[in-house]
Scaffold this motif. Structure first.
Motif, PDB file in Angstrom:
ATOM      1  N   LYS A 263      -7.818  -3.919  -2.891  1.00  0.00           N
ATOM      2  CA  LYS A 263      -8.804  -3.689  -3.840  1.00  0.00           C
ATOM      3  C   LYS A 263      -9.435  -2.403  -3.225  1.00  0.00           C
ATOM      4  N   THR A 264      -8.768  -1.246  -3.138  1.00  0.00           N
ATOM      5  CA  THR A 264      -9.714  -0.227  -2.674  1.00  0.00           C
ATOM      6  C   THR A 264      -9.537   0.814  -3.982  1.00  0.00           C
ATOM      7  N   LEU A 265     -10.614   1.200  -4.314  1.00  0.00           N
ATOM      8  CA  LEU A 265     -10.658   2.454  -5.410  1.00  0.00           C
ATOM      9  C   LEU A 265     -10.545   3.904  -4.785  1.00  0.00           C
ATOM     10  N   MET A 266      -9.711   4.519  -4.961  1.00  0.00           N
ATOM     11  CA  MET A 266      -9.712   6.054  -4.669  1.00  0.00           C
ATOM     12  C   MET A 266      -9.652   6.857  -5.703  1.00  0.00           C
ATOM     13  N   LYS A 267     -10.084   8.170  -5.506  1.00  0.00           N
ATOM     14  CA  LYS A 267     -10.240   9.405  -6.139  1.00  0.00           C
ATOM     15  C   LYS A 267      -8.754   9.919  -6.288  1.00  0.00           C
ATOM     16  N   GLY A 268      -8.510  10.354  -7.396  1.00  0.00           N
ATOM     17  CA  GLY A 268      -7.051  11.275  -7.676  1.00  0.00           C
ATOM     18  C   GLY A 268      -5.826  10.248  -7.744  1.00  0.00           C
ATOM     19  N   LEU A 269      -4.915  10.783  -8.037  1.00  0.00           N
ATOM     20  CA  LEU A 269      -3.318  10.095  -8.123  1.00  0.00           C
ATOM     21  C   LEU A 269      -2.805  10.013  -6.732  1.00  0.00           C
ATOM     22  N   GLN A 270      -3.006   8.907  -6.080  1.00  0.00           N
ATOM     23  CA  GLN A 270      -2.722   8.629  -4.756  1.00  0.00           C
ATOM     24  C   GLN A 270      -1.455   7.935  -4.757  1.00  0.00           C
ATOM     25  N   THR A 271      -0.317   8.273  -3.996  1.00  0.00           N
ATOM     26  CA  THR A 271       0.666   7.560  -3.650  1.00  0.00           C
ATOM     27  C   THR A 271       0.789   6.568  -2.789  1.00  0.00           C
ATOM     28  N   LYS A 272      -0.452   6.393  -1.825  1.00  0.00           N
ATOM     29  CA  LYS A 272      -0.457   5.417  -0.749  1.00  0.00           C
ATOM     30  C   LYS A 272      -1.941   5.188  -0.546  1.00  0.00           C
ATOM     31  N   CYS A 273      -1.975   3.970  -0.379  1.00  0.00           N
ATOM     32  CA  CYS A 273      -3.694   3.568   0.032  1.00  0.00           C
ATOM     33  C   CYS A 273      -4.148   4.116   1.197  1.00  0.00           C
ATOM     34  N   GLY A 274      -5.287   4.454   1.327  1.00  0.00           N
ATOM     35  CA  GLY A 274      -5.833   5.266   2.473  1.00  0.00           C
ATOM     36  C   GLY A 274      -6.337   4.110   3.359  1.00  0.00           C
ATOM     37  N   THR A 275      -6.527   2.865   2.861  1.00  0.00           N
ATOM     38  CA  THR A 275      -7.345   1.952   3.624  1.00  0.00           C
ATOM     39  C   THR A 275      -6.136   0.945   4.364  1.00  0.00           C
ATOM     40  N   CYS A 276      -5.269   0.439   3.471  1.00  0.00           N
ATOM     41  CA  CYS A 276      -4.208  -0.228   4.175  1.00  0.00           C
ATOM     42  C   CYS A 276      -2.678   0.184   4.293  1.00  0.00           C
ATOM     43  N   GLY A 277      -2.345   1.429   3.447  1.00  0.00           N
ATOM     44  CA  GLY A 277      -1.058   2.026   3.695  1.00  0.00           C
ATOM     45  C   GLY A 277      -0.326   1.584   2.605  1.00  0.00           C
ATOM     46  N   GLU A 278      -0.627   0.541   1.703  1.00  0.00           N
ATOM     47  CA  GLU A 278       0.220   0.211   0.712  1.00  0.00           C
ATOM     48  C   GLU A 278       0.710   1.443  -0.056  1.00  0.00           C
ATOM     49  N   GLU A 279       1.976   1.380  -0.449  1.00  0.00           N
ATOM     50  CA  GLU A 279       2.518   2.490  -1.174  1.00  0.00           C
ATOM     51  C   GLU A 279       3.129   1.962  -2.661  1.00  0.00           C
ATOM     52  N   THR A 280       3.593   1.037  -2.836  1.00  0.00           N
ATOM     53  CA  THR A 280       4.177   0.094  -4.095  1.00  0.00           C
ATOM     54  C   THR A 280       3.223  -0.452  -4.897  1.00  0.00           C
ATOM     55  N   GLU A 281       2.118  -0.803  -4.439  1.00  0.00           N
ATOM     56  CA  GLU A 281       0.956  -1.477  -5.348  1.00  0.00           C
ATOM     57  C   GLU A 281      -0.057  -0.811  -5.515  1.00  0.00           C
ATOM     58  N   VAL A 282       0.270   0.591  -5.622  1.00  0.00           N
ATOM     59  CA  VAL A 282      -1.037   1.579  -6.155  1.00  0.00           C
ATOM     60  C   VAL A 282      -0.892   1.959  -7.621  1.00  0.00           C
ATOM     61  N   GLU A 283      -2.102   1.218  -8.269  1.00  0.00           N
ATOM     62  CA  GLU A 283      -2.069   1.544  -9.854  1.00  0.00           C
ATOM     63  C   GLU A 283      -2.869   2.844 -10.068  1.00  0.00           C
TER      64      GLU A 283
END
Length: 773
Positions: free
Chosen positions: A717-737
């Motif tokens: 449930k981390t919100l990030m700026k930009g079109l990111q391919t990897k979550c900066g908090t948990c490192g998730e790669e496939t579940e980033v919307e």
């Protein structure tokens, strides 16, 4: 065949011993052989009694345990041929040839039904209908199938009509449908024509129905030349699937109508519960959402409410702020959770908010609980401001996961009286919303082309008090009836000089005129003759809710930049080329003004919200014109620049982009927007406020938004700026919307790894091309 015999043998072996011969029916069920049935079937087609009995006896001797009904029918048919060939054919048609009908039944083939439908559906003469039906029967006899289907029979009939040169009759008789493969693909993969729709059973139903209704509009309503112009890509007729049944596009509501008279969501009160005038703010919030949802059943575009917080203000009088905010939260959540609009969408909604009561409304009668007069709206300035603040705070909070609320499109009116220190805190809060989610819009009421009132619906369609000069008549209980988009680059490809450009423009606009007048005629039928739009035709105080006479008929356009490159050698960023572009759009306005005089109707020009049209035109022209076509994107997904915008991949700086695009806003009063695509770093609200001040006070930009690309990790449930391919908090790669503004509204793009979802390939390519601040 061998497998069927073995299956039948297994079934027979499992049955108890019977004294009589057993027959296997087509559905696999056994029944005892019946001498009487065969006699009856022969008599029904006109065979003599003696022949019927003799045939039945012969078949009884030939039958065996496990004989199929198909085999018995062949035996009967062969015997009847020796008696009378016509009787045998009649028997075959009524017994051997079975039809799976569109009514979900299986019936004997009946040639007379073909004759009857030809006469009814095409006005064919009885003699011609019998001739075509007989020819069809001859073809059907040759087929080795267990069942005929109604579409199969209709296709053969249409083939015969074409063979006899009866194309007009064929068009009337053709069947509307969708290939089996396409339905299978929809079920498995969904569609990306509309970014606001998710993949579920309702969207599958919608797309299947849409395909049939699109074909109906192209075959039954539109003349060949208009249908061909659309299919060929000269023009684009929007919402073809709604042309026949809900031809009206966007609608601007007047909340006061329902405050005074209550709510009938079906328009009549005959089929649903009827609510009286609301007495509490919570009831009004519920009604506001239900109004949008109910009207969505009658409209093809977006629903909007202007002056919303002003009209709600009397209901907030005397209430604590917490209760007001709770009511507003209920309204916003309801709009985002009501998956009951077309194809299981949430209703496409917009709310136009004011920072204070506009001067022209201060002395207008105010309506409050139970629909009663409660003074004037100028008495409720504090409540108006509280409601705006509650609305903005709720949007700023996001949902419980921290995602943005995607609806309603929230539009803030900037008037001269609010760009002062007194309103700085409220305006800054809105810019915090812009900085965080990029979902806020701004409407600029300062330019000289503005009057007292302007409101926006959906992606950008707009109304202002420039029709009759009366803000209520011009801006409420009406909307954009429809628009047709012109393919401007194609005009350039076909033109040798300026004269050619304007000649082609005339011809394209003429096509648009014809389409829009047909659409208006269909709308009148739906409102007045077919009783198809009951919500819009409900009356109060002798006045129908929807005013079609004040609705706009609009010319849209795509690819002005590419037109200029093809015709002038330079794009919209070049001053000389831009002058020619302005000349083109002024020419469109001139024709719109002429049509106002000729028809007495409200014509306008708008920047098309080309979610799919820019891609469709680009791909069609790539195929038609090859290297001559001036395209954005790549070989996989080519597209045109939307309307009169600067290309999204341009290096032009924001101040220069404003100067370029502001020239077109006074010329596109039917709808326009300016995009400021923000970068990946967090936007500073104070910097955005400063920019807003400059745009509002120093430019003719009428409507804009600060669009931010966002990424949201579904896992943590981390919100990030930009079109990111990897979550900066948990490192998730496939579940980033991913989220961004598609044409006018913010919507999910899809998952980062798949880069697929609601956006079509052209918009996906454009998203990747966007240069950000």
């Amino acid at each position: 065949m061998r497998e069927d015999i073995e299956r039948n043998e297994r079934i027979i072996a499992a049955l108890p011993t019977m004294a009589q011969t057993c027959v296997i029916k087509n559905n696999g069920i056994f029944e005892r052989f019946s001498h009487e049935k065969i006699v009856k079937s022969c008599l029904m087609v006109g065979a003599p009694l003696w022949a019927a009995e003799k045939i039945s006896s012969y078949v009884a001797k030939s039958a065996y345990d496990g004989v199929s009904t198909a085999e018995i029918k062949i035996l009967v048919y062969d015997c009847l041929k020796r008696v009378d060939r016509k009787i045998a054919d009649k028997y075959l048609a009524s017994n051997a040839l079975r039809v799976r009908t569109s009514r979900d039944t299986i019936e004997p083939f009946d040639q007379r039904k073909i004759e009857k439908t030809l006469i009814i559906e095409t006005d064919a003469s009885g003699e011609l209908a019998r001739k075509i039906a007989t020819e069809t029967w001859k073809e059907l006899k040759k087929l080795d199938v267990d069942y005929l289907t109604a579409p199969m029979i209709r296709e053969i009939v249409n083939t015969k009509l074409v063979e006899y040169g009866l194309e007009t009759l064929r068009k009337k008789y053709t069947r509307l449908g969708i290939p089996v493969y396409n339905i299978t693909n929809l079920i498995r993969n969904g569609s990306r024509d509309n970014a606001n729709m998710i993949h579920n059973p309702e969207t599958v139903h919608k797309y299947v129905a849409d395909e049939a209704l699109k074909q109906y509009a192209l075959l039954r309503i539109l003349p060949n030349e208009l249908a061909d112009a659309h299919l060929g890509g000269d023009i684009h007729i929007h919402d073809l699937e709604f042309f026949a049944g809900r031809p009206l596009n966007c609608l601007q509501h007047d909340l006061r109508f329902f405050i005074k008279h209550g709510l009938k969501v079906d328009g009549t009160g005959d089929h649903t519960s009827v609510a009286g005038p609301p007495n509490h703010i919570e009831t009004l919030m519920n009604h506001s959402g239900e109004i949008m949802l109910a009207a969505q059943q009658n409209m093809s575009g977006g629903q909007s409410m202007s002056l919303w917080n002003v009209f709600v203000a009397p209901f907030a009088s005397g209430l604590p702020y917490e209760k007001v905010k709770q009511a507003v939260q209920m309204f916003i959540y309801n709009l985002n959770m009501a998956y009951a609009a077309r194809g299981s969408q949430v209703p496409f909604t917009s709310i136009n908010l004011e920072f204070t009561v506009p001067k022209f409304l201060e002395d207008e009668p105010a309506y409050g609980p139970k629909g009663k007069l409660v003074g004037v709206y100028g008495d409720y300035e504090e409540e108006t401001r509280i409601l705006q603040r509650a609305f903005t705070e709720t949007l700023l909070d996001g949902d419980s996961d921290g995602k943005p609320h995607l609806f309603p499109n929230t539009i803030y009116a900037l008037r001269d009286e609010v760009l002062k220190d007194e309103f700085e805190e409220d305006i800054r809060l809105v810019h915090e919303l812009s900085a965080k989610y990029g979902t806020a819009y701004f409407v600029n009421m300062l330019p000289s082309y503005r009057g007292k009132m302007a409101n926006y619906m959906g992606c950008r369609t707009s109304l202002s008090d420039n029709w009759t000069g009366e803000w209520q008549k011009d801006c409420f209980r009406t909307g954009n009836l429809a628009y047709v988009t012109l393919n401007l680059p194609r005009i350039a490809y076909n033109s040798r000089d300026d004269n050619d450009v304007f000649d082609y423009l005339d011809s394209y606009m003429h096509l648009g005129e014809e389409v829009l007048m047909l659409r208006r005629e269909q709308a009148m039928n739906c409102l007045d003759n077919y009783n198809l739009l009951p919500f819009l035709t409900q009356e109060a105080e002798g006045d129908r809710y929807y005013s079609i006479n004040n609705a706009t008929l609009s010319f849209g356009f795509v690819g002005l930049n590419e037109m200029l490159i093809a015709h002038c050698g330079e794009g919209i960023e070049d001053p000389d080329a831009r002058k020619f572009g302005l000349k083109v759009i002024k020419y469109m306005n001139k024709r719109a003004d002429e049509l106002k005089d000729e028809t007495g109707l409200r014509w306008s020009v708008l920047q098309t919200p080309a979610e799919s049209t820019a891609y469709r035109f680009g791909m069609l022209d790539k195929e038609k014109f090859g290297d001559k076509a001036v395209l954005q994107g790549d070989d996989v997904a080519s597209y045109y620049t939307n309307s009169s915008h600067v290309p999204v991949n341009s290096d032009v700086l924001l101040p220069e982009k404003i100067k370029i695009e502001e020239k077109f806003h006074p010329l596109t009063l039917g709808g326009h927007i300016f995009h400021a695509f923000m970068g990946e770093s967090y936007s500073d609200p104070d910097s955005l406020m400063s920019l807003t001040n400059k745009i509002a006070k120093n430019s003719d930009i009428g409507f804009w938004a600060y669009s931010s690309a966002l990424s949201f990790c579904i896992k943590c449930k981390t919100l990030m700026k930009g079109l990111q391919t990897k979550c900066g908090t948990c490192g998730e790669e496939t579940e980033v919307e991913w989220y961004d503004r598609i044409t006018g509204y913010v919507q999910q793009v899809g998952r980062s790894r798949s880069a697929s979802g609601g956006w079509n390939p052209g918009k996906m390519r454009e998203l990747m091309d966007r240069k950000r601040l």
